[in-house]
Design a protein around this motif. Structure first.
Motif, PDB file in Angstrom:
ATOM      1  N   ILE A  83       1.010  -1.067  -0.066  1.00 51.23           N
ATOM      2  CA  ILE A  83      -0.089   0.115  -0.094  1.00 51.23           C
ATOM      3  C   ILE A  83       0.777   1.255   0.130  1.00 51.23           C
ATOM      4  O   ILE A  83       1.688   1.525   0.828  1.00 51.23           O
ATOM      5  N   GLY A  84       0.746   2.015  -0.917  1.00 47.14           N
ATOM      6  CA  GLY A  84       1.428   3.453  -1.057  1.00 47.14           C
ATOM      7  C   GLY A  84       0.683   4.563  -0.480  1.00 47.14           C
ATOM      8  O   GLY A  84      -0.627   4.391  -0.161  1.00 47.14           O
ATOM      9  N   ILE A  85       1.549   5.450   0.027  1.00 52.61           N
ATOM     10  CA  ILE A  85       0.789   6.557   0.885  1.00 52.61           C
ATOM     11  C   ILE A  85       1.257   7.956   0.235  1.00 52.61           C
ATOM     12  O   ILE A  85       2.447   8.120  -0.101  1.00 52.61           O
ATOM     13  N   LEU A  86       0.355   8.538  -0.535  1.00 53.42           N
ATOM     14  CA  LEU A  86       0.726   9.983  -1.075  1.00 53.42           C
ATOM     15  C   LEU A  86       0.159  11.229  -0.282  1.00 53.42           C
ATOM     16  O   LEU A  86      -0.942  10.938   0.186  1.00 53.42           O
ATOM     17  N   GLY A  87       0.860  12.150   0.098  1.00 50.39           N
ATOM     18  CA  GLY A  87       0.285  13.119   0.797  1.00 50.39           C
ATOM     19  C   GLY A  87       1.383  14.218   0.883  1.00 50.39           C
ATOM     20  O   GLY A  87       2.438  14.490   0.163  1.00 50.39           O
ATOM     21  N   THR A  88       1.183  15.154   1.806  1.00 58.74           N
ATOM     22  CA  THR A  88       1.849  16.352   2.098  1.00 58.74           C
ATOM     23  C   THR A  88       3.480  15.475   2.717  1.00 58.74           C
ATOM     24  O   THR A  88       3.273  14.786   3.310  1.00 58.74           O
ATOM     25  N   PRO A  89       4.449  16.448   2.655  1.00 61.36           N
ATOM     26  CA  PRO A  89       5.726  15.930   3.335  1.00 61.36           C
ATOM     27  C   PRO A  89       5.342  15.641   4.908  1.00 61.36           C
ATOM     28  O   PRO A  89       6.023  14.525   5.363  1.00 61.36           O
ATOM     29  N   GLY A  90       4.586  16.310   5.603  1.00 63.33           N
ATOM     30  CA  GLY A  90       4.287  16.171   6.876  1.00 63.33           C
ATOM     31  C   GLY A  90       3.432  14.837   7.081  1.00 63.33           C
ATOM     32  O   GLY A  90       3.705  14.278   8.021  1.00 63.33           O
ATOM     33  N   THR A  91       2.612  14.633   6.148  1.00 63.32           N
ATOM     34  CA  THR A  91       1.737  13.420   6.337  1.00 63.32           C
ATOM     35  C   THR A  91       2.577  11.951   6.106  1.00 63.32           C
ATOM     36  O   THR A  91       2.763  11.129   7.075  1.00 63.32           O
ATOM     37  N   VAL A  92       3.239  12.212   5.181  1.00 63.41           N
ATOM     38  CA  VAL A  92       4.079  11.125   4.846  1.00 63.41           C
ATOM     39  C   VAL A  92       5.271  10.779   5.642  1.00 63.41           C
ATOM     40  O   VAL A  92       5.504   9.707   6.093  1.00 63.41           O
ATOM     41  N   LYS A  93       6.035  11.929   6.204  1.00 67.20           N
ATOM     42  CA  LYS A  93       7.320  11.556   6.915  1.00 67.20           C
ATOM     43  C   LYS A  93       6.756  11.240   8.427  1.00 67.20           C
ATOM     44  O   LYS A  93       7.708  10.622   9.026  1.00 67.20           O
ATOM     45  N   THR A  94       5.811  11.699   8.634  1.00 68.73           N
ATOM     46  CA  THR A  94       5.370  11.484  10.274  1.00 68.73           C
ATOM     47  C   THR A  94       4.615  10.247  10.568  1.00 68.73           C
ATOM     48  O   THR A  94       4.321   9.873  11.494  1.00 68.73           O
ATOM     49  N   GLY A  95       4.095   9.677   9.312  1.00 66.63           N
ATOM     50  CA  GLY A  95       3.333   8.415   9.400  1.00 66.63           C
ATOM     51  C   GLY A  95       2.060   8.609  10.087  1.00 66.63           C
ATOM     52  O   GLY A  95       1.806   7.416  10.787  1.00 66.63           O
ATOM     53  N   ILE A  96       1.296   9.383   9.572  1.00 64.95           N
ATOM     54  CA  ILE A  96       0.003   9.458  10.268  1.00 64.95           C
ATOM     55  C   ILE A  96      -0.816   8.145   9.759  1.00 64.95           C
ATOM     56  O   ILE A  96      -1.818   7.632  10.644  1.00 64.95           O
ATOM     57  N   TYR A  97      -0.441   7.661   8.835  1.00 67.98           N
ATOM     58  CA  TYR A  97      -1.148   6.479   8.125  1.00 67.98           C
ATOM     59  C   TYR A  97      -0.377   5.315   8.589  1.00 67.98           C
ATOM     60  O   TYR A  97      -0.990   4.011   8.623  1.00 67.98           O
ATOM     61  N   ASP A  98       0.744   5.269   9.031  1.00 73.21           N
ATOM     62  CA  ASP A  98       1.580   3.908   8.913  1.00 73.21           C
ATOM     63  C   ASP A  98       0.849   2.942  10.016  1.00 73.21           C
ATOM     64  O   ASP A  98       0.871   1.689   9.745  1.00 73.21           O
ATOM     65  N   HIS A  99       0.568   3.467  11.245  1.00 67.65           N
ATOM     66  CA  HIS A  99      -0.080   2.328  12.086  1.00 67.65           C
ATOM     67  C   HIS A  99      -1.209   1.527  11.648  1.00 67.65           C
ATOM     68  O   HIS A  99      -1.431   0.360  11.760  1.00 67.65           O
ATOM     69  N   PHE A 100      -1.954   2.338  11.110  1.00 66.50           N
ATOM     70  CA  PHE A 100      -3.294   1.864  10.443  1.00 66.50           C
ATOM     71  C   PHE A 100      -2.913   0.660   9.404  1.00 66.50           C
ATOM     72  O   PHE A 100      -3.484  -0.219   9.109  1.00 66.50           O
TER      73      PHE A 100
END
Length: 241
Positions: free
Chosen positions: A123-140
């Motif tokens: 699963i790829g994730i695209l977004g702002t650098p803040g969203t991508v680098k801090t892993g807002i999606y990673d846990h889920f």
């Protein structure tokens, strides 16, 4: 007004407009009264979320987001929707400031992948650098059993240009740039499905949907969930009257 929800928007305003359009287009209606009751908070002056996430010396949007939740909780909405992926960095503080539910857009977007692409693994994730680098999606993503695929610096730079230069600054979508970052995520990085983890990317999807790539559009999924809950609230009210 009863059984209404609050849209916490303005981050950015064009993406919020797109979200409201989806809500209205997808709600089953035959008259004015069939549309949903909601308030739109277009708090456009909130400091940029990604800028602060990457550099804490910059203005902090967190206190203003919490204040918005507290202010509009006094109206007793059924729930809140937060139409900014990066703002979910502040979700714990916002949720602690209200007794009203706040729908979690990243969690919903990941949960929907099993329907969008049941065989997906990467699963790829695209977004702002803040969203991508801090892993807002990673846990889920990892909790759901998927492998996370982050964009290369080059893909992230193109995505950032699409979000900030094309949409936020110029007020327009660059379809070629949007399709190209999706292509590179799928073909170069072998993503089975790519999450659109920024509402400006959701705006790009709304205006340029003519591509063959598998996506999980976070804002679109949030809109569907908001409609579902609002209609359930309306039905409950009708059954009690």
């Amino acid at each position: 007004m009863k059984n209404f929800f609050v849209i916490l928007g303005g981050m950015g305003s064009l993406a919020t407009e797109s979200f409201v359009r989806l809500i209205n287009q997808r709600t089953p209606t035959t008259s004015d009264q069939d549309y949903l009751d909601y308030l739109v908070v277009n708090h456009a002056t909130i400091p940029d979320r990604s800028t602060y996430i990457l550099d804490h010396s910059q203005p902090n949007p967190g206190p203003q987001l919490v204040a918005d939740v507290q202010q509009f909780s006094t109206l007793h909405p059924q729930f809140f929707v937060l139409t900014c992926n990066s703002a979910h960095y502040f979700y714990p503080e916002m949720a602690a400031a209200t007794d009203r539910p706040i729908l979690h857009m990243p969690q919903l977007a990941v949960e929907e992948i099993k329907t969008i692409n049941p065989s997906a693994k990467r699963i790829g994730i695209l977004g702002t650098p803040g969203t991508v680098k801090t892993g807002i999606y990673d846990h889920f993503i990892t909790e759901a059993g998927y492998e996370i695929v982050k964009p290369t610096p080059e893909i992230l730079a193109e995505t950032e240009a699409l979000i900030f230069e094309d949409i936020k600054q110029k007020g327009q979508v660059n379809p070629h740039r949007y399709h190209e970052v999706l292509r590179r995520m799928q073909e170069d990085l072998h993503c089975d499905t790519t999450i659109l983890g920024c509402t400006e990317l959701s705006l790009a999807q709304e205006q340029a949907p003519d591509h063959p790539y598998s996506i999980s559009d976070a804002q679109s999924i949030l809109a569907d969930k908001a409609i579902q809950l609002a209609l359930q609230g309306r039905q409950k009210e009708a059954s009690q009257s």
